[in-house]
Design a protein around this motif. Sequence first.
Motif, PDB file in Angstrom:
ATOM      1  N   ASN A  83       0.819  -1.202   0.000  1.00 22.99           N
ATOM      2  CA  ASN A  83       0.000   0.000   0.000  1.00 22.99           C
ATOM      3  C   ASN A  83       0.865   1.270   0.000  1.00 22.99           C
ATOM      4  O   ASN A  83       0.615   2.212  -0.766  1.00 22.99           O
ATOM      5  CB  ASN A  83      -0.916  -0.051   1.241  1.00 22.99           C
ATOM      6  N   GLU A  84       1.888   1.259   0.836  1.00 19.98           N
ATOM      7  CA  GLU A  84       2.793   2.420   0.876  1.00 19.98           C
ATOM      8  C   GLU A  84       3.520   2.589  -0.453  1.00 19.98           C
ATOM      9  O   GLU A  84       3.668   3.703  -0.958  1.00 19.98           O
ATOM     10  CB  GLU A  84       3.796   2.266   2.027  1.00 19.98           C
ATOM     11  N   LYS A  85       3.919   1.463  -1.049  1.00 27.35           N
ATOM     12  CA  LYS A  85       4.618   1.531  -2.338  1.00 27.35           C
ATOM     13  C   LYS A  85       3.697   2.095  -3.412  1.00 27.35           C
ATOM     14  O   LYS A  85       4.116   2.903  -4.242  1.00 27.35           O
ATOM     15  CB  LYS A  85       5.102   0.147  -2.753  1.00 27.35           C
ATOM     16  N   PRO A 116       8.923   2.702   8.116  1.00 26.06           N
ATOM     17  CA  PRO A 116       9.926   3.553   7.470  1.00 26.06           C
ATOM     18  C   PRO A 116       9.358   4.698   6.643  1.00 26.06           C
ATOM     19  O   PRO A 116      10.098   5.621   6.307  1.00 26.06           O
ATOM     20  CB  PRO A 116      10.707   2.574   6.584  1.00 26.06           C
ATOM     21  N   ALA A 117       8.047   4.669   6.333  1.00 27.72           N
ATOM     22  CA  ALA A 117       7.504   5.763   5.525  1.00 27.72           C
ATOM     23  C   ALA A 117       7.120   6.973   6.373  1.00 27.72           C
ATOM     24  O   ALA A 117       6.833   8.039   5.837  1.00 27.72           O
ATOM     25  CB  ALA A 117       6.281   5.279   4.732  1.00 27.72           C
ATOM     26  N   ASN A 118       7.101   6.798   7.688  1.00 29.44           N
ATOM     27  CA  ASN A 118       6.664   7.892   8.556  1.00 29.44           C
ATOM     28  C   ASN A 118       7.845   8.475   9.328  1.00 29.44           C
ATOM     29  O   ASN A 118       8.251   7.961  10.365  1.00 29.44           O
ATOM     30  CB  ASN A 118       5.589   7.366   9.514  1.00 29.44           C
ATOM     31  N   GLU A 119       8.381   9.549   8.813  1.00 31.20           N
ATOM     32  CA  GLU A 119       9.604  10.111   9.397  1.00 31.20           C
ATOM     33  C   GLU A 119       9.391  10.637  10.815  1.00 31.20           C
ATOM     34  O   GLU A 119      10.198  10.369  11.709  1.00 31.20           O
ATOM     35  CB  GLU A 119      10.126  11.237   8.500  1.00 31.20           C
ATOM     36  N   ALA A 120       8.289  11.363  11.033  1.00 28.52           N
ATOM     37  CA  ALA A 120       8.084  11.981  12.345  1.00 28.52           C
ATOM     38  C   ALA A 120       7.967  10.915  13.437  1.00 28.52           C
ATOM     39  O   ALA A 120       8.614  10.997  14.482  1.00 28.52           O
ATOM     40  CB  ALA A 120       6.838  12.861  12.326  1.00 28.52           C
ATOM     41  N   GLU A 121       7.137   9.874  13.179  1.00 28.31           N
ATOM     42  CA  GLU A 121       6.962   8.823  14.185  1.00 28.31           C
ATOM     43  C   GLU A 121       8.232   7.981  14.335  1.00 28.31           C
ATOM     44  O   GLU A 121       8.558   7.530  15.415  1.00 28.31           O
ATOM     45  CB  GLU A 121       5.766   7.924  13.829  1.00 28.31           C
ATOM     46  N   THR A 122       8.919   7.770  13.226  1.00 28.29           N
ATOM     47  CA  THR A 122      10.171   7.013  13.290  1.00 28.29           C
ATOM     48  C   THR A 122      11.167   7.728  14.199  1.00 28.29           C
ATOM     49  O   THR A 122      11.766   7.122  15.081  1.00 28.29           O
ATOM     50  CB  THR A 122      10.758   6.824  11.870  1.00 28.29           C
TER      51      THR A 122
END
Length: 348
Positions: free
Chosen positions: A24-26, A329-335
């Motif tokens: 889905n992210e891809k 890995p698609a969520n920078e802030a939460e990562t």
Amino acid sequence: RSQSFNSSEKHVQVIARPRPLSDNEKSQNLTSCLNVNETRREIIVNCKTSTTRFFNYDHVFGCQTRQQDVYKTVVAPIVDEVLKGYSSTIFAYGQTGSGKTHTMLGKFSIDKLSKDTVTAYMSILESEAGIMPRAIHHIFQGLQRQYIDYTVKITYLELYNEELTDLLADTTNEQPEKIKIYEDKDKTNTIIGAIEATCETPFDAIKVLIKGSQRRQTAETLMNASSSRSHSIFTMNVTMKDAQGDMRLGKIHLVDLAGSENISRSGATDKRAREAGTINQSLLTLGRVITALISNEKHICYRDSKLTRILQDSLCGKTITSIIITLSPANEAETLSTLEYGHRARSL
Ligand code: ADP
Ligand code: MG
């Protein structure tokens, strides 16, 4: 870091595990904000602000790491210590959808289990089974090899909005016994009212695990709630008797924490705000307790949340604590916020 555990040392190890981008992210053309350097045990975040940040942990896994390798590297040495009479807690911490349940429980099927336990376990261990079923297998294997007698008792609790639910309770019972935490004079906590399932075989224990995990899912669907706000605590208490007649007690808690995204948000409605607030409380208290333990503080604020009260005995003394931080890995802030929590737990 040494793998042999000394009772006078505090062992809190932090492990990072990013998951791969989902289909889905891809399909949304999302990209990963991080790289992994396994040998340097480092997560590298390429921030949108064009800065690069580095985070080091006791272990880091690549996003393709298989379940059995996570088990072998992180959990197997700990379970070996539990089999010698230590207590241990393993947490999965991360935002919703980052792989906490995948890491702790994973996917496996009981249908393939035959009456022959050897064949049965081969099928589980070759599947996407997570830490919980693998730990069950490993503990029984160790007990059968090393001890002349043993008992294994399992409890499986859910903590939602500071309310405890027994995931092993009979659902047809309309008024299940309330679970309470009782504090003794010497300030140790005892859980009262939780079902302790005595398991003779690993097969019994797997069935208990599946029963409780299904109950957690069903309850969520019925309440229209999501696992994002509940913690689950799967505990194995092991009593062992060796050939000399000496007794030992080992304990392991496997904890699938609530989603860490709630830690920095408050909901719009009252109910949501309250729920977000309590989860905030448990996760924040856990962070503070771990920090206090590492820095050898005298006063440790176990009493500030139910989660830390339940785990108190297993976070102090002759214990081993591991936190597996899971990353989307698609969520920078939460990562970044997860990486920072993990870093505080490790270095302070
Ligand atoms: P959480 O419990 O943190 O909310 P889940 O464990 O339910 O997240 O994971 C969300 C989705 O991502 C699931 O479909 C799961 O199968 C998948 N997933 C999580 N971690 C991995 C991984 N390491 N490799 C492959 N798929 C993963
Ligand atoms: Mg989950």
